[in-house]
Scaffold this active site. Structure first.
Site, short mmCIF file in Angstrom:
data_model
loop_
_atom_site.label_atom_id
_atom_site.label_comp_id
_atom_site.label_asym_id
_atom_site.label_seq_id
_atom_site.Cartn_x
_atom_site.Cartn_y
_atom_site.Cartn_z
N HIS A 227 -31.28 24.46 -8.77
CA HIS A 227 -30.29 24.13 -9.81
C HIS A 227 -28.88 23.99 -9.29
CE1 HIS A 227 -29.43 28.38 -9.47
NE2 HIS A 227 -28.34 28.19 -10.17
C1 UD1 Z 1 -24.91 28.54 -14.37
C2 UD1 Z 1 -24.06 29.38 -13.41
C3 UD1 Z 1 -24.84 29.65 -12.13
C4 UD1 Z 1 -26.19 30.24 -12.43
C5 UD1 Z 1 -26.94 29.32 -13.39
C6 UD1 Z 1 -28.30 29.84 -13.77
C7 UD1 Z 1 -21.61 29.05 -13.46
C8 UD1 Z 1 -20.47 28.52 -12.70
N1 UD1 Z 1 -22.83 28.71 -13.03
O1 UD1 Z 1 -25.09 27.26 -13.77
O2 UD1 Z 1 -24.11 30.55 -11.32
O3 UD1 Z 1 -26.92 30.39 -11.24
O4 UD1 Z 1 -26.14 29.19 -14.57
O5 UD1 Z 1 -28.90 29.04 -14.70
O6 UD1 Z 1 -21.40 29.75 -14.44
N2 UD1 Z 1 -27.78 23.11 -20.16
C9 UD1 Z 1 -28.79 23.02 -21.07
N3 UD1 Z 1 -29.06 24.13 -21.81
C10 UD1 Z 1 -28.38 25.29 -21.68
C11 UD1 Z 1 -27.34 25.36 -20.76
C12 UD1 Z 1 -27.06 24.27 -19.98
O7 UD1 Z 1 -29.43 22.01 -21.22
O8 UD1 Z 1 -28.70 26.28 -22.38
C13 UD1 Z 1 -27.50 21.94 -19.31
C14 UD1 Z 1 -26.24 21.24 -19.69
O9 UD1 Z 1 -26.52 19.88 -19.63
C15 UD1 Z 1 -25.27 21.61 -18.61
C16 UD1 Z 1 -26.17 21.90 -17.41
O10 UD1 Z 1 -27.39 22.35 -17.97
O11 UD1 Z 1 -24.35 20.62 -18.37
C17 UD1 Z 1 -25.61 22.94 -16.48
O12 UD1 Z 1 -25.29 24.13 -17.21
P1 UD1 Z 1 -24.03 25.05 -16.83
O13 UD1 Z 1 -24.00 26.20 -17.76
O14 UD1 Z 1 -22.80 24.25 -16.71
O15 UD1 Z 1 -24.30 25.57 -15.36
P2 UD1 Z 1 -25.64 26.00 -14.60
O16 UD1 Z 1 -25.96 24.93 -13.62
O17 UD1 Z 1 -26.72 26.43 -15.54
#
Ligand code: UD1
Length: 388
Positions: A227
């Site tokens: 991820h």
């Molecule tokens: C976040 C954390 C990372 C952790 C990871 C575990 C930060 C900087 N990063 O990264 O350290 O290892 O979580 O999962 O805080 N999305 C969904 N559903 C959700 C949440 C997110 O579909 O419930 C999608 C969204 O399109 C979003 C993308 O996933 O843009 C990334 O989510 P984001 O919360 O920005 O960061 P992670 O990559 O999950």
């Protein structure tokens, strides 16, 4: 004593669960009466960064975390948006509640936003999982860790290397408490329950593409999670990794891949998603629950991951682990320090070489100092000793 804990993303939830249980235990224990006599009033705040049921609610339920008292509803967005919006909303909570402590865990955007907001409101802050350093400033989590540790009044470290990192940065000893790894409290509390799960049920419950699959044999399958932006955000990096996994790992043994929302979004963007469906040896799953992941880890021949927490769980369970990163903030998990994992970056030659070696290794569990399941109790004790 009033404590507000702030969580936001999936890896926070397994770190806060034992802390909340330890507070309940403290409040009903003799220690409280003999000690300071303080009762802890705890408020849980969720930023809402992770909002999908499979990324958030499922973990609250499985780990017995009470519903958050307050949800800030931040959702997805750029880093500045997530941190900024959390600070604006969290400041209001702090002004209203006036806690003695803010407790933050790990290294996600909630951790950074929570510590900065607390200190600007002149509230003491404690950081659980302090002192980890990857040295990689391109990693958003490294920025979060550095700032949070610089600001926090109490730094709860998981290992002695983290203490050394803090010493090198000039942090005074009086702010540091070596308490062990709180993730392992959760692992130990849930190990038995996980062991009872059946692989076939886990796959059936989470299957991403609706098609037949053969249940992998115990100790003869690989589990993959990816991820990190450094792996999944660039097609020229992500596509060769995916090809290697499909064609080389998938040829040797079934590969189970619970796909993180960020990785899925990127695969769709790069036009790789539909191509994946055709690979017979890869079992694609939705993000799985805590016990399901632990159970798969217990039965896997090896893990391939860029997650931090999984490197730690592999160390305790002894699962050989290939870490698809060039550095780690958790060196205690590396083979050279007695752990189960090896860094392979995202270079395919290196990945192939280490994979061909690692697939023949036996399971070798090790237990770093104080990764004993009692970290949260030590943290609560230290907070009470420090006082209001
Ligand atoms: C976040 C954390 C990372 C952790 C990871 C575990 C930060 C900087 N990063 O990264 O350290 O290892 O979580 O999962 O805080 N999305 C969904 N559903 C959700 C949440 C997110 O579909 O419930 C999608 C969204 O399109 C979003 C993308 O996933 O843009 C990334 O989510 P984001 O919360 O920005 O960061 P992670 O990559 O999950």
């Amino acid at each position: 004593m009033k404590i507000i804990s702030l969580v936001g993303a999936r890896p926070n939830f397994m770190k806060i669960a034992p802390f909340i249980k330890a507070i309940d235990k403290y409040n009903s224990s003799e220690f409280r009466v003999q000690g300071s006599g303080l009762t802890i009033n705890h408020i849980l705040v969720h930023t809402g960064q992770h909002y999908d049921d499979r990324m958030s609610r499922a973990f609250f339920e499985a780990l017995g975390i009470p519903d958050a008292d307050i949800n800030l509803g931040i959702g997805s967005g750029s880093h500045a948006e997530q941190v900024g919006n959390t600070m604006i909303a969290f400041e209001k909570v702090l002004k209203q509640e006036k806690p003695d402590w803010v407790v933050v865990v790990g290294d996600v955007n909630a951790t950074l936003a929570g510590s900065v907001t607390a200190k600007k409101e002149h509230i003491k802050c404690a950081h659980i999982e302090a002192g980890l350093r990857s040295g990689d400033m391109k990693m958003p989590e490294e920025v979060n860790r550095l700032i949070t540790d610089r600001l926090s009044d109490l730094l709860f470290t998981p290992d002695r290397i983290s203490n050394e990192n803090l010493h090198k940065e000039g942090v005074v000893e009086s702010r540091i408490r070596f308490v062990g790894n709180i993730m392992i409290d959760t692992l130990e509390a849930n190990r038995e329950k996980a062991a009872q799960l059946k692989l076939n049920d886990i796959i059936t419950d989470n299957l991403l593409f609706n098609r037949d699959f053969k249940t992998p044999e115990e100790n003869n399958f690989a589990v993959l999670t990816l991820h990190r932006p450094s792996n999944v955000d660039h097609k020229d990096i992500f596509e060769p990794i995916v090809d290697f996994l499909m064609h080389e790992v998938g040829k040797d043994m079934p590969l189970i891949w619970p796909v993180h929302p960020r990785a899925r979004k990127q695969l769709e963007l790069f036009g790789l998603w539909e191509k994946l469906e055709k690979h017979e040896n890869v079992i694609f799953l939705h993000p799985v629950g805590y016990h399901q992941m632990l159970r798969m880890n217990m039965g896997a021949r090896l893990l391939l991951t860029d997650s931090g927490g999984l490197q730690e769980e592999c160390t305790i369970l002894g699962t050989p682990c290939l870490t698809l990163r060039w550095n780690t903030e958790r060196p205690v998990t590396l083979r050279e320090h007695g752990g189960a994992s090896v860094l392979v970056g995202n270079n395919i030659e290196r990945l192939r070489k280490e994979y061909n070696y690692t697939k023949h290794l036996d399971r070798n569990p090790v237990r770093p100092e104080l990764w004993d399941g009692y970290t949260a109790d030590r943290i609560v004790e230290e907070l009470v000793k420090f006082g209001k």
